[in-house]
Motif scaffolding. Structure first.
Motif, PDB file in Angstrom:
ATOM      1  N   GLY A 132       0.808  -1.212   0.000  1.00 59.35           N
ATOM      2  CA  GLY A 132       0.000   0.000   0.000  1.00 59.35           C
ATOM      3  C   GLY A 132       0.841   1.262   0.000  1.00 59.35           C
ATOM      4  O   GLY A 132       0.499   2.248  -0.670  1.00 59.35           O
TER       5      GLY A 132
ATOM      6  N   THR B 269       0.373   4.094  -2.870  1.00 58.58           N
ATOM      7  CA  THR B 269       0.114   5.499  -2.565  1.00 58.58           C
ATOM      8  C   THR B 269       1.194   6.392  -3.155  1.00 58.58           C
ATOM      9  O   THR B 269       0.905   7.437  -3.758  1.00 58.58           O
ATOM     10  CB  THR B 269       0.036   5.708  -1.038  1.00 58.58           C
ATOM     11  OG1 THR B 269      -1.009   4.903  -0.498  1.00 58.58           O
ATOM     12  CG2 THR B 269      -0.224   7.172  -0.696  1.00 58.58           C
TER      13      THR B 269
ATOM     14  N   PHE C  23      -8.803  -4.642  -0.886  1.00 56.25           N
ATOM     15  CA  PHE C  23      -9.308  -3.421  -0.265  1.00 56.25           C
ATOM     16  C   PHE C  23      -8.173  -2.589   0.311  1.00 56.25           C
ATOM     17  O   PHE C  23      -8.211  -1.345   0.252  1.00 56.25           O
ATOM     18  CB  PHE C  23     -10.344  -3.766   0.806  1.00 56.25           C
ATOM     19  CG  PHE C  23     -11.735  -3.945   0.267  1.00 56.25           C
ATOM     20  CD1 PHE C  23     -12.754  -3.107   0.652  1.00 56.25           C
ATOM     21  CD2 PHE C  23     -12.016  -4.951  -0.643  1.00 56.25           C
ATOM     22  CE1 PHE C  23     -14.036  -3.265   0.158  1.00 56.25           C
ATOM     23  CE2 PHE C  23     -13.299  -5.128  -1.141  1.00 56.25           C
ATOM     24  CZ  PHE C  23     -14.314  -4.284  -0.744  1.00 56.25           C
ATOM     25  N   GLY C  24      -7.147  -3.255   0.844  1.00 53.96           N
ATOM     26  CA  GLY C  24      -6.005  -2.513   1.364  1.00 53.96           C
ATOM     27  C   GLY C  24      -5.319  -1.706   0.277  1.00 53.96           C
ATOM     28  O   GLY C  24      -4.944  -0.541   0.485  1.00 53.96           O
TER      29      GLY C  24
ATOM     30  N   ARG D 170      -7.646   1.188  -0.894  1.00 56.04           N
ATOM     31  CA  ARG D 170      -7.584   2.332   0.029  1.00 56.04           C
ATOM     32  C   ARG D 170      -6.274   3.095  -0.142  1.00 56.04           C
ATOM     33  O   ARG D 170      -6.253   4.336  -0.093  1.00 56.04           O
ATOM     34  CB  ARG D 170      -7.707   1.833   1.468  1.00 56.04           C
ATOM     35  CG  ARG D 170      -9.056   1.205   1.804  1.00 56.04           C
ATOM     36  CD  ARG D 170      -9.094   0.708   3.239  1.00 56.04           C
ATOM     37  NE  ARG D 170     -10.286  -0.108   3.501  1.00 56.04           N
ATOM     38  CZ  ARG D 170     -10.248  -1.399   3.822  1.00 56.04           C
ATOM     39  NH1 ARG D 170      -9.078  -2.025   3.965  1.00 56.04           N
ATOM     40  NH2 ARG D 170     -11.373  -2.058   4.030  1.00 56.04           N
TER      41      ARG D 170
ATOM     42  N   ALA E 289      -6.520   5.302  -3.140  1.00 50.56           N
ATOM     43  CA  ALA E 289      -7.337   6.483  -2.872  1.00 50.56           C
ATOM     44  C   ALA E 289      -6.592   7.519  -2.026  1.00 50.56           C
ATOM     45  O   ALA E 289      -6.790   8.725  -2.192  1.00 50.56           O
ATOM     46  CB  ALA E 289      -8.640   6.068  -2.192  1.00 50.56           C
ATOM     47  N   ARG E 290      -5.735   7.055  -1.134  1.00 52.10           N
ATOM     48  CA  ARG E 290      -4.955   7.999  -0.321  1.00 52.10           C
ATOM     49  C   ARG E 290      -4.020   8.835  -1.189  1.00 52.10           C
ATOM     50  O   ARG E 290      -3.673   9.964  -0.837  1.00 52.10           O
ATOM     51  CB  ARG E 290      -4.138   7.251   0.733  1.00 52.10           C
ATOM     52  CG  ARG E 290      -4.954   6.743   1.916  1.00 52.10           C
ATOM     53  CD  ARG E 290      -4.051   6.358   3.085  1.00 52.10           C
ATOM     54  NE  ARG E 290      -3.178   5.228   2.775  1.00 52.10           N
ATOM     55  CZ  ARG E 290      -3.509   3.951   2.949  1.00 52.10           C
ATOM     56  NH1 ARG E 290      -4.706   3.632   3.436  1.00 52.10           N
ATOM     57  NH2 ARG E 290      -2.663   2.976   2.662  1.00 52.10           N
TER      58      ARG E 290
ATOM     59  N   LEU F 247     -16.047  -1.795  -2.759  1.00 55.53           N
ATOM     60  CA  LEU F 247     -14.784  -1.057  -2.788  1.00 55.53           C
ATOM     61  C   LEU F 247     -14.977   0.340  -3.362  1.00 55.53           C
ATOM     62  O   LEU F 247     -14.495   1.337  -2.784  1.00 55.53           O
ATOM     63  CB  LEU F 247     -13.749  -1.825  -3.618  1.00 55.53           C
ATOM     64  CG  LEU F 247     -12.408  -1.116  -3.831  1.00 55.53           C
ATOM     65  CD1 LEU F 247     -11.700  -0.883  -2.502  1.00 55.53           C
ATOM     66  CD2 LEU F 247     -11.513  -1.916  -4.774  1.00 55.53           C
TER      67      LEU F 247
ATOM     68  N   GLU G 228     -16.670   2.566  -0.877  1.00 58.86           N
ATOM     69  CA  GLU G 228     -15.853   2.922   0.282  1.00 58.86           C
ATOM     70  C   GLU G 228     -14.799   3.963  -0.053  1.00 58.86           C
ATOM     71  O   GLU G 228     -14.606   4.936   0.692  1.00 58.86           O
ATOM     72  CB  GLU G 228     -15.177   1.678   0.861  1.00 58.86           C
ATOM     73  CG  GLU G 228     -14.272   2.005   2.041  1.00 58.86           C
ATOM     74  CD  GLU G 228     -13.528   0.803   2.592  1.00 58.86           C
ATOM     75  OE1 GLU G 228     -12.425   1.001   3.140  1.00 58.86           O
ATOM     76  OE2 GLU G 228     -14.035  -0.328   2.471  1.00 58.86           O
ATOM     77  N   VAL G 229     -14.076   3.750  -1.173  1.00 55.19           N
ATOM     78  CA  VAL G 229     -12.951   4.639  -1.472  1.00 55.19           C
ATOM     79  C   VAL G 229     -13.350   5.815  -2.360  1.00 55.19           C
ATOM     80  O   VAL G 229     -12.553   6.732  -2.566  1.00 55.19           O
ATOM     81  CB  VAL G 229     -11.780   3.859  -2.118  1.00 55.19           C
ATOM     82  CG1 VAL G 229     -11.324   2.734  -1.207  1.00 55.19           C
ATOM     83  CG2 VAL G 229     -12.147   3.333  -3.501  1.00 55.19           C
TER      84      VAL G 229
END
Length: 582
Positions: A182, A186, A223-224, A227, A230-231, A262, A265-266
């Motif tokens: 992740g 990011t 999902f990790g 996310r 998205a960060r 997903l 959520e994001v």
């Protein structure tokens, strides 16, 4: 004073609105004036009279695989020959960054196996010089290209980078693995990656037969990484979902369920490959309807639809039914492609090959058993013809023609391969042709949930050449369909300019209006067409690839600079790396 003025053209502006006649003024790479009815005042360094021609935005192809080719090739054909002015690469979970020093070969073999890009060409042509994904972007930053180029970070590369052999073998990721992956995802989006991609279909395998790293990733990993993406900022989560190739007709609905959660959520788009499969020929409609319902509920998921039947091309220049016969193998081992084509047309050679049996295939060599597949598919193998026809009737299969002529089907197949001096290509539509026509393709393209994609530009070099999709949308769907209803020109332009650009946040392009990037096509719709696919041997190390030309583009313009004139590359290189959403 304009840098470029386009006068008298029929403007199809990419919004879906009705066409109109008008003039366009361009300055410093931007559209600065659009005047309906013409009569735009002011001089220009260059003026193009577009009277009687369509002026459309440049096309944005969101599903390509030029990740390696971009490091040595500034033109990026075949896509740049089909009105494309922006490419998005790094799809399907494969790419070339991040990479540990010494890990380059592993990524090349993964790309070769999944996307059928000759490994020898990648070894010979690629110029490396990075480890991180931001380092890869920095390497591309200095490239002067014929088109703009954006890229996504791939699950397969980041998983291998973090987990090593465990990642390549698709072992479960630990929480620590997911956190570290992740971090790199990011970092990539913050540096300018347009998205994160993964593959979950069993049809995608490395040269050693192993599925793409991440194929069996559990939900905590998916999902990790979603996310983490998205960060980093505005980006797209792209995938080839489980069951995409029809290997599982239950999994696709399950995939939509987690994709929906997903995306909600994001709050980022999730886009996935969708094709019609014979095992469940109407499943795609259910998936599209569920996707639309998800979107309306605030979960932006977008199925990517192809523009025509999805399969492979067969011929003596590529994969074919006689590739394991002794006479063919002996000739191919010592002759150039041109010399081989001449020999294969000789009656004595034909008789010898047809009289032989196939030698055993090596199950450990990818594609080594393609001859058997080619023989087993004669009931859905069609001569593509010249002009090409991607919507043939059932009586044009090799099996049907053989029955009508009272001949051995393999002999009819051999003769079909020998057309055009043994360079002919035949079409096998594995997908999107379950009912023997393109009605399903039309419905996918017009469904409000769908986006146009899946061209695979730069990939599947020995099997397909679907990088011509943009031209096909014009020549077939907007102009030339005879076996059913076509599509309005305004619709197909919007579909592959505005809509694809918007999906990836590239809101500075895709429409013709003041302030937008001056990426444009000037098109002679009377002449717009695609050519017969042919095999070229112009990749590094003599690697081969299928190409398909176009006619009818009088000008393609990137950032206000003419890059192609009457279909020919001008040598101008205004294209640059696209870092992040606009």
């Amino acid at each position: 004073m304009y840098d470029l003025k386009i006068t008298g053209g029929t403007i199809v502006d990419g919004t879906g609105a009705d066409r109109f006649v008008g003039d366009i003024g361009v300055k410093d790479g931007r559209i600065v004036a659009v005047k309906r009815g013409g009569g735009l005042e002011g001089d220009a360094a260059e003026t193009i009279d577009a009277t009687g021609r369509v002026v459309a935005p440049g096309f944005v192809d969101i599903h390509t695989h030029y990740d390696g080719q971009v490091t040595w090739d500034a033109v990026l054909e075949p896509s740049s020959a089909h009105g494309v002015t922006t490419l998005v690469s790094g799809n399907c979970g494969v790419g070339f960054a991040p990479v540990h020093p010494g890990g380059e070969t592993e990524l090349i073999e993964l790309m070769e196996g999944v996307e059928d890009i000759p490994g020898t060409a990648l070894h010979e042509g690629m110029t490396w010089g990075w480890e991180s994904f931001p380092g890869y972007l920095d390497k591309l930053e200095g490239r002067e290209l014929a088109v703009d180029f954006g890229v996504q970070i791939a699950h397969g590369t980041v998983r291998t980078y973090v987990m090593g052999d465990r990642g390549a073998r698709n072992e479960p990721a630990s929480p620590e693995d997911i956190d570290l992956m992740g971090k790199y995802v990011t970092e990539a989006v913050e540096a300018g990656a347009l998205g994160f991609s993964t593959s979950r279909t069993l049809g995608h395998r490395a040269m050693n037969g192993e599925p793409v790293p991440g194929t069996f990733a559990a939900e905590d990993e998916l999902f990790g990484l979603g996310r983490a993406m998205a960060r980093g900022g505005r980006a797209v989560f792209e995938l080839a979902p489980m069951g995409a190739a029809g290997e599982d007709i239950v999994a696709p609905k399950t995939e939509v369920e987690w994709m929906r959660r997903l995306a909600a959520e994001v709050d980022r788009p999730v886009s996935f490959a969708l094709i019609q499969v014979d095992a469940a020929p109407d499943l795609w409609r259910e998936i599209m309807d569920e996707s639309l319902a998800a979107h309306e509920a605030g979960a932006p998921i977008y199925p990517q639809a192809a523009a025509r039947p999805f399969g492979m091309l067969l011929g003596f220049a590529g994969h074919h039914a006689f590739s394991k016969r002794p006479t063919y193998l002996e000739l191919a081992s010592r002759l150039s492609p041109q010399e081989l084509a001449i020999e294969l047309q000789k009656p004595a050679v034909k008789a010898a090959i047809l009289a032989e049996s196939d030698l055993p295939s090596d199950p450990n060599v990818l594609f080594d058993g393609m001859n058997g597949l080619c023989q087993g598919m004669i009931d859905r193998t069609y001569p593509l013809g010249d002009p090409v026809d991607y919507e043939p009737t059932a009586d044009r299969t090799i099996a049907a023609m053989a029955a009508a002529q009272g001949r051995d089907p393999l002999e009819v197949l051999y003769d079909a391969y020998c057309e055009h001096d043994a360079t002919a290509m035949l079409m096998v539509p594995f997908f999107n042709y379950s009912h023997g026509n393109q009605d399903a393709v039309r419905e996918m393209l017009t469904h409000p949930a769908g986006v146009a994609g899946l061209s695979d530009g730069g990939a599947h070099c020995g099997m397909i050449c679907d990088a011509s999709y943009p031209t096909y949308l014009l020549s077939f769907w907007a102009k030339g369909r005879t076996r059913g209803e076509g599509l309005p020109l305004e619709f197909v332009v919007k579909k592959q300019a505005h809509d694809t650009a918007q999906l990836y946040g590239l809101t500075d392009r895709g429409v013709i209006t003041e302030g937008k990037k001056a990426d444009l096509n000037i098109i002679d719709m009377d002449r717009i067409d695609i050519g017969r696919p042919y095999m070229a041997y112009d990749l590094p190390a003599g690697g081969k690839r299928l190409l398909q030309g176009s006619t009818g583009y009088t000008h393609t313009i990137v950032s206000g600079v003419v890059t192609r004139r009457d279909g020919q590359d001008t040598g101008a290189r205004p294209g640059r790396l696209v870092r992040g959403a606009r």
